[in-house]
Scaffold this active site. Structure first.
Site, mmCIF file in Angstrom:
data_model
loop_
_atom_site.group_PDB
_atom_site.id
_atom_site.type_symbol
_atom_site.label_atom_id
_atom_site.label_comp_id
_atom_site.label_asym_id
_atom_site.label_seq_id
_atom_site.Cartn_x
_atom_site.Cartn_y
_atom_site.Cartn_z
ATOM 1 N N ASP A 1 32.130 52.704 53.997
ATOM 2 C CA ASP A 1 31.373 51.465 53.783
ATOM 3 C C ASP A 1 31.691 50.801 52.440
ATOM 4 O O ASP A 1 32.003 51.485 51.468
ATOM 5 C CB ASP A 1 29.867 51.802 53.850
ATOM 6 C CG ASP A 1 29.013 50.552 53.942
ATOM 7 O OD1 ASP A 1 29.499 49.530 54.482
ATOM 8 O OD2 ASP A 1 27.860 50.594 53.481
ATOM 9 N N GLY B 1 33.486 44.905 52.615
ATOM 10 C CA GLY B 1 33.146 43.490 52.444
ATOM 11 C C GLY B 1 32.832 43.171 50.990
ATOM 12 O O GLY B 1 33.328 42.178 50.430
ATOM 13 N N ARG B 2 32.029 44.028 50.357
ATOM 14 C CA ARG B 2 31.666 43.789 48.947
ATOM 15 C C ARG B 2 32.878 43.900 48.031
ATOM 16 O O ARG B 2 33.007 43.165 47.061
ATOM 17 C CB ARG B 2 30.564 44.771 48.514
ATOM 18 C CG ARG B 2 29.182 44.318 48.953
ATOM 19 C CD ARG B 2 28.183 45.431 48.875
ATOM 20 N NE ARG B 2 28.332 46.337 50.017
ATOM 21 C CZ ARG B 2 27.694 47.498 50.140
ATOM 22 N NH1 ARG B 2 26.876 47.892 49.179
ATOM 23 N NH2 ARG B 2 27.857 48.238 51.212
ATOM 24 N N TRP B 3 33.773 44.810 48.379
ATOM 25 C CA TRP B 3 35.004 44.975 47.591
ATOM 26 C C TRP B 3 35.799 43.665 47.602
ATOM 27 O O TRP B 3 36.287 43.201 46.581
ATOM 28 C CB TRP B 3 35.822 46.116 48.183
ATOM 29 C CG TRP B 3 37.089 46.462 47.465
ATOM 30 C CD1 TRP B 3 37.240 47.385 46.468
ATOM 31 C CD2 TRP B 3 38.401 45.894 47.692
ATOM 32 N NE1 TRP B 3 38.556 47.430 46.060
ATOM 33 C CE2 TRP B 3 39.289 46.526 46.794
ATOM 34 C CE3 TRP B 3 38.898 44.914 48.557
ATOM 35 C CZ2 TRP B 3 40.648 46.221 46.739
ATOM 36 C CZ3 TRP B 3 40.242 44.604 48.498
ATOM 37 C CH2 TRP B 3 41.112 45.261 47.596
ATOM 38 N N HIS C 1 38.809 45.132 54.579
ATOM 39 C CA HIS C 1 39.026 46.096 55.668
ATOM 40 C C HIS C 1 40.455 46.668 55.603
ATOM 41 O O HIS C 1 40.674 47.848 55.867
ATOM 42 C CB HIS C 1 38.768 45.453 57.030
ATOM 43 C CG HIS C 1 37.337 45.028 57.216
ATOM 44 N ND1 HIS C 1 36.280 45.879 56.977
ATOM 45 C CD2 HIS C 1 36.776 43.846 57.590
ATOM 46 C CE1 HIS C 1 35.138 45.241 57.198
ATOM 47 N NE2 HIS C 1 35.412 43.999 57.576
ATOM 48 N N SER D 1 30.673 50.542 64.197
ATOM 49 C CA SER D 1 29.461 51.040 64.850
ATOM 50 C C SER D 1 29.067 50.171 66.043
ATOM 51 O O SER D 1 29.531 49.034 66.181
ATOM 52 C CB SER D 1 28.299 51.076 63.843
ATOM 53 O OG SER D 1 27.790 49.774 63.637
ATOM 54 N N THR D 2 28.180 50.707 66.873
ATOM 55 C CA THR D 2 27.674 49.921 68.006
ATOM 56 C C THR D 2 26.887 48.703 67.501
ATOM 57 O O THR D 2 26.679 47.755 68.249
ATOM 58 C CB THR D 2 26.759 50.782 68.916
ATOM 59 O OG1 THR D 2 25.827 51.505 68.096
ATOM 60 C CG2 THR D 2 27.551 51.772 69.747
ATOM 61 N N GLU D 3 26.458 48.737 66.246
ATOM 62 C CA GLU D 3 25.711 47.614 65.670
ATOM 63 C C GLU D 3 26.636 46.572 65.029
ATOM 64 O O GLU D 3 26.217 45.449 64.753
ATOM 65 C CB GLU D 3 24.716 48.116 64.607
ATOM 66 C CG GLU D 3 23.495 48.834 65.164
ATOM 67 C CD GLU D 3 23.806 50.238 65.689
ATOM 68 O OE1 GLU D 3 24.643 50.934 65.086
ATOM 69 O OE2 GLU D 3 23.233 50.623 66.723
ATOM 70 N N ASN D 4 27.901 46.955 64.774
ATOM 71 C CA ASN D 4 28.801 46.028 64.078
ATOM 72 C C ASN D 4 29.207 44.823 64.932
ATOM 73 O O ASN D 4 29.767 43.855 64.418
ATOM 74 C CB ASN D 4 30.038 46.771 63.535
ATOM 75 C CG ASN D 4 29.747 47.647 62.339
ATOM 76 O OD1 ASN D 4 30.368 48.688 62.146
ATOM 77 N ND2 ASN D 4 28.793 47.264 61.494
ATOM 78 N N ARG E 1 28.291 41.147 63.919
ATOM 79 C CA ARG E 1 29.007 40.370 62.900
ATOM 80 C C ARG E 1 29.687 39.148 63.518
ATOM 81 O O ARG E 1 29.740 39.012 64.737
ATOM 82 C CB ARG E 1 30.019 41.270 62.210
ATOM 83 C CG ARG E 1 29.305 42.410 61.509
ATOM 84 C CD ARG E 1 30.213 43.164 60.584
ATOM 85 N NE ARG E 1 29.458 44.227 59.939
ATOM 86 C CZ ARG E 1 29.890 44.926 58.907
ATOM 87 N NH1 ARG E 1 31.075 44.654 58.405
ATOM 88 N NH2 ARG E 1 29.144 45.869 58.379
HETATM 89 C C1 IPE Z 1 28.021 51.624 58.751
HETATM 90 O O1 IPE Z 1 28.109 50.608 57.833
HETATM 91 C C2 IPE Z 1 29.105 51.499 59.780
HETATM 92 C C3 IPE Z 1 30.460 51.708 59.291
HETATM 93 C C4 IPE Z 1 30.842 51.981 58.070
HETATM 94 C C5 IPE Z 1 31.463 51.621 60.310
HETATM 95 P P1 IPE Z 1 27.314 49.234 57.998
HETATM 96 O O2 IPE Z 1 27.730 48.384 56.849
HETATM 97 O O3 IPE Z 1 27.510 48.690 59.353
HETATM 98 O O4 IPE Z 1 25.801 49.709 57.866
HETATM 99 P P2 IPE Z 1 24.521 48.947 57.298
HETATM 100 O O5 IPE Z 1 24.453 47.628 57.996
HETATM 101 O O6 IPE Z 1 24.714 48.812 55.829
HETATM 102 O O7 IPE Z 1 23.376 49.864 57.612
HETATM 103 C C1 IPE Z 2 32.513 48.954 56.309
HETATM 104 O O1 IPE Z 2 32.471 47.967 55.342
HETATM 105 C C2 IPE Z 2 33.393 48.590 57.476
HETATM 106 C C3 IPE Z 2 32.663 48.239 58.708
HETATM 107 C C4 IPE Z 2 31.376 48.354 58.869
HETATM 108 C C5 IPE Z 2 33.454 47.736 59.827
HETATM 109 P P1 IPE Z 2 31.490 46.724 55.436
HETATM 110 O O2 IPE Z 2 32.178 45.631 56.164
HETATM 111 O O3 IPE Z 2 30.169 47.133 55.974
HETATM 112 O O4 IPE Z 2 31.348 46.330 53.902
HETATM 113 P P2 IPE Z 2 30.026 45.888 53.151
HETATM 114 O O5 IPE Z 2 29.021 46.968 53.381
HETATM 115 O O6 IPE Z 2 29.604 44.582 53.739
HETATM 116 O O7 IPE Z 2 30.440 45.789 51.729
HETATM 117 MG MG MG Z 3 28.473 47.845 55.155
#
Ligand code: IPE
Ligand code: IPE
Ligand code: MG
Length: 244
Positions: free
Chosen positions: A24, A27-29, A41, A69-72, A75
């Site tokens: 994880d 995105g912030r990076w 990514h 994840s199933t929640e991603n 996005r």
């Molecule tokens: C968890 O990270 C899923 C993966 C790293 C693949 P998320 O960024 O989706 O989780 P939340 O939204 O911070 O809980």
């Molecule tokens: C993890 O990084 C990768 C996935 C969940 C696909 P994020 O995309 O969640 O990065 P942040 O948490 O927004 O920084």
């Molecule tokens: Mg994240």
């Protein structure tokens, strides 16, 4: 001197057999650098490559990584397509890489929602790497811990309905065989970089007694020394499993 000796001693301890990582912070990076999320990514994929090879070199047997994840799916379409494109490229390269490094790939998750091309690449990578004896990478793709449990429960229930099993046969050990992780020992150590203090539906069944290490570093900045630090923290824990 005493401190130095202590450090040396902990470095000599064997790593956990199974390490799981929530990759994880991509995105912030990217945001910190004024780059599109996709760049984060891509950088995260490079970190994965480095850490998987490092795990193999120090003798970790299983590395489970949370990639999507199933929640991603919540996005933006743009971000999801970017991740899927990257995965396609990555899996093609990974097949060549695996052959060099003897990494065995297994996928945890419901692959049926992915594009046919990605499904084929994933199945091909798993099939071709079956014979390798290096680290086993369990790549969590469209993975959700609750979804995994529901799917396992449905499979068991349908076997009961077909007369192949009896409800009272079900034990914790047997139920584990209905999960994506069938046959894989539970992770001793789960690492979440990026500063978030939650598990986000990652391995709820398997991590019931895992040691968690939360770290502030964003995944693309995660280095082998961070893994060493997490392993050192793990060795300082006193695992009791409810006993005393
Ligand atoms: C968890 O990270 C899923 C993966 C790293 C693949 P998320 O960024 O989706 O989780 P939340 O939204 O911070 O809980
Ligand atoms: C993890 O990084 C990768 C996935 C969940 C696909 P994020 O995309 O969640 O990065 P942040 O948490 O927004 O920084
Ligand atoms: Mg994240």
């Amino acid at each position: 001197m005493a401190l130095f000796q202590k450090k040396k001693k902990s470095e000599a301890l064997p790593p956990p057999r199974h390490i799981a990582i929530i990759m994880d912070g991509n995105g912030r990076w990217a945001k910190k650098r004024g780059l599109p999320r996709r760049a984060g990514h891509a950088a995260g994929a490079e970190t994965f490559r480095t850490i998987a090879n490092y795990c193999r070199s120090i003798g970790v047997e299983y590395l489970t990584v949370y990639a999507f994840s199933t929640e991603n799916w919540k996005r933006s379409q743009e971000e999801i397509s970017g991740i899927m494109e990257l995965l396609k490229r990555y899996l093609k390269e990974a097949i060549a890489d695996m052959e060099k490094n003897h990494v065995r790939f297994v996928f945890f998750g419901d692959l049926s929602r992915l594009s046919p091309e990605l499904q084929t690449l994933a199945r091909d990578a798993a099939e071709r790497s079956k014979v390798y004896q290096g680290v086993q990478v369990n790549f969590c793709l469209n993975y959700g811990g609750r979804d995994e449990i529901v799917q396992g429960a449905q499979r068991f229930a349908s076997e009961v309905a077909a007369g192949k099993r009896k409800p009272e046969e079900l034990t914790e050990a047997l139920f584990s065989d209905y999960l994506y992780s069938a046959g894989v020992p539970d992770p001793e150590l789960v690492i979440r970089p990026s500063g978030e203090l939650r598990t986000s539906n990652f391995l709820p069944w398997q991590s019931a007694y895992s040691e968690y290490v939360f770290m502030d570093v964003l995944w693309p900045d995660f280095k082998t020394k961070d893994l060493d630090e997490a392993i050192a923290q793990f060795h300082r824990r006193n695992r009791r499993f409810g006993g005393r």
